[in-house]
Design an enzyme around this catalytic site. Structure first.
Site, mmCIF file in Angstrom:
data_model
loop_
_atom_site.group_PDB
_atom_site.id
_atom_site.type_symbol
_atom_site.label_atom_id
_atom_site.label_comp_id
_atom_site.label_asym_id
_atom_site.label_seq_id
_atom_site.Cartn_x
_atom_site.Cartn_y
_atom_site.Cartn_z
ATOM 1 N N ASP A 29 0.846 -1.191 0.000
ATOM 2 C CA ASP A 29 0.000 0.000 0.000
ATOM 3 C C ASP A 29 0.885 1.245 0.000
ATOM 4 O OD1 ASP A 29 -3.215 0.545 0.913
ATOM 5 O OD2 ASP A 29 -1.806 2.214 1.111
ATOM 6 N N ILE A 30 0.480 2.244 -0.780
ATOM 7 C CA ILE A 30 1.286 3.463 -0.923
ATOM 8 C C ILE A 30 1.258 4.317 0.346
ATOM 9 C CG2 ILE A 30 -0.463 5.061 -1.858
ATOM 10 C CD1 ILE A 30 1.597 5.735 -4.076
ATOM 11 N N GLY A 92 -15.195 3.703 3.721
ATOM 12 C CA GLY A 92 -13.886 4.236 3.384
ATOM 13 C C GLY A 92 -13.316 3.721 2.077
ATOM 14 N N GLN A 93 -14.146 3.083 1.238
ATOM 15 C CA GLN A 93 -13.606 2.619 -0.053
ATOM 16 C C GLN A 93 -13.263 3.834 -0.910
ATOM 17 O OE1 GLN A 93 -16.028 -0.153 -2.330
ATOM 18 N NE2 GLN A 93 -14.375 -0.523 -3.804
ATOM 19 N N SER A 94 -12.034 3.869 -1.387
ATOM 20 C CA SER A 94 -11.595 5.001 -2.218
ATOM 21 C C SER A 94 -11.182 4.550 -3.615
ATOM 22 C CB SER A 94 -10.435 5.734 -1.543
ATOM 23 O OG SER A 94 -9.347 4.867 -1.344
ATOM 24 N N HIS A 99 -10.261 -5.003 -3.324
ATOM 25 C CA HIS A 99 -8.912 -5.307 -2.851
ATOM 26 C C HIS A 99 -9.006 -5.725 -1.396
ATOM 27 C CE1 HIS A 99 -9.843 -1.018 -2.640
ATOM 28 N NE2 HIS A 99 -9.228 -1.026 -1.463
ATOM 29 N N HIS A 101 -7.218 -5.771 2.019
ATOM 30 C CA HIS A 101 -6.126 -5.186 2.807
ATOM 31 C C HIS A 101 -5.591 -6.252 3.751
ATOM 32 C CE1 HIS A 101 -7.007 -0.751 2.199
ATOM 33 N NE2 HIS A 101 -8.209 -1.222 1.917
HETATM 34 P P1 AMP Z 1 -9.764 1.645 0.129
HETATM 35 O O1 AMP Z 1 -9.774 3.002 0.797
HETATM 36 O O2 AMP Z 1 -10.262 0.514 0.981
HETATM 37 O O3 AMP Z 1 -10.432 1.717 -1.229
HETATM 38 O O4 AMP Z 1 -8.240 1.311 -0.108
HETATM 39 C C1 AMP Z 1 -7.503 1.868 -1.138
HETATM 40 C C2 AMP Z 1 -6.067 1.749 -0.754
HETATM 41 O O5 AMP Z 1 -5.274 1.936 -1.914
HETATM 42 C C3 AMP Z 1 -5.607 2.788 0.267
HETATM 43 O O6 AMP Z 1 -5.098 2.124 1.414
HETATM 44 C C4 AMP Z 1 -4.551 3.580 -0.474
HETATM 45 O O7 AMP Z 1 -3.483 3.989 0.342
HETATM 46 C C5 AMP Z 1 -4.103 2.591 -1.530
HETATM 47 N N1 AMP Z 1 -3.542 3.161 -2.747
HETATM 48 C C6 AMP Z 1 -4.029 4.206 -3.469
HETATM 49 N N2 AMP Z 1 -3.260 4.424 -4.540
HETATM 50 C C7 AMP Z 1 -2.272 3.499 -4.502
HETATM 51 C C8 AMP Z 1 -1.148 3.206 -5.331
HETATM 52 N N3 AMP Z 1 -0.882 3.921 -6.436
HETATM 53 N N4 AMP Z 1 -0.331 2.187 -4.988
HETATM 54 C C9 AMP Z 1 -0.574 1.470 -3.873
HETATM 55 N N5 AMP Z 1 -1.619 1.689 -3.054
HETATM 56 C C10 AMP Z 1 -2.445 2.693 -3.354
#
Ligand code: AMP
Length: 113
Positions: A29-30, A92-94, A99, A101
């Site tokens: 994760d970034i 909190g899905q962004s 995916h 975690h």
């Molecule tokens: P969610 O908020 O459950 O949708 O999780 C999305 C996750 O993706 C978050 O923990 C972000 O930090 C992670 N994320 C977003 N962009 C990237 C990226 N380019 N590489 C790796 N992780 C990312």
């Protein structure tokens, strides 16, 4: 459709990929929320868990087994770790490509924040 995790799975956007096979990729994760924070992502685009079908059962099981293996590789399996999938905004899905975690390496709290 432009999807960040599809691009990462296709290696069009860089990520720290630690495992991949025909069905999924796993990468760091970034913005890690724990010492171990890995995302296990199916190659196939599925926007949220709400789109899952009965026949996706083996795929979801595969994501969990891959996460278990990575937890072992990263020495957190015995200590404990958390597997989380967030669905839609209030959870909190962004990124709208499912995916799993994998979080570990510190004590987790319950209820979650
Ligand atoms: P969610 O908020 O459950 O949708 O999780 C999305 C996750 O993706 C978050 O923990 C972000 O930090 C992670 N994320 C977003 N962009 C990237 C990226 N380019 N590489 C790796 N992780 C990312």
């Amino acid at each position: 459709m432009d999807c960040l995790f599809c691009r990462i799975a296709e290696k069009k956007t860089p990520a720290r990929i630690i495992y991949e096979d025909e069905a999924c990729v796993a990468f760091e994760d970034i913005a890690p929320q724990a010492p171990v924070h890995v995302l296990v992502v199916p190659r196939r685009h599925i926007a949220t868990t709400l789109e899952l079908k009965e026949e996706d059962g083996p795929l979801i099981g595969h994501l969990f087994r891959v996460a278990n293996r990575i937890a072992g590789d990263k020495q957190v399996a015995g200590r404990g770790f958390r597997l989380v999938m967030n669905t839609n905004a209030e959870a909190g899905q962004s990124v709208y490509h499912i995916h799993l975690h994998l979080l570990g390496g510190r004590r987790m709290h319950w209820p979650p924040g």
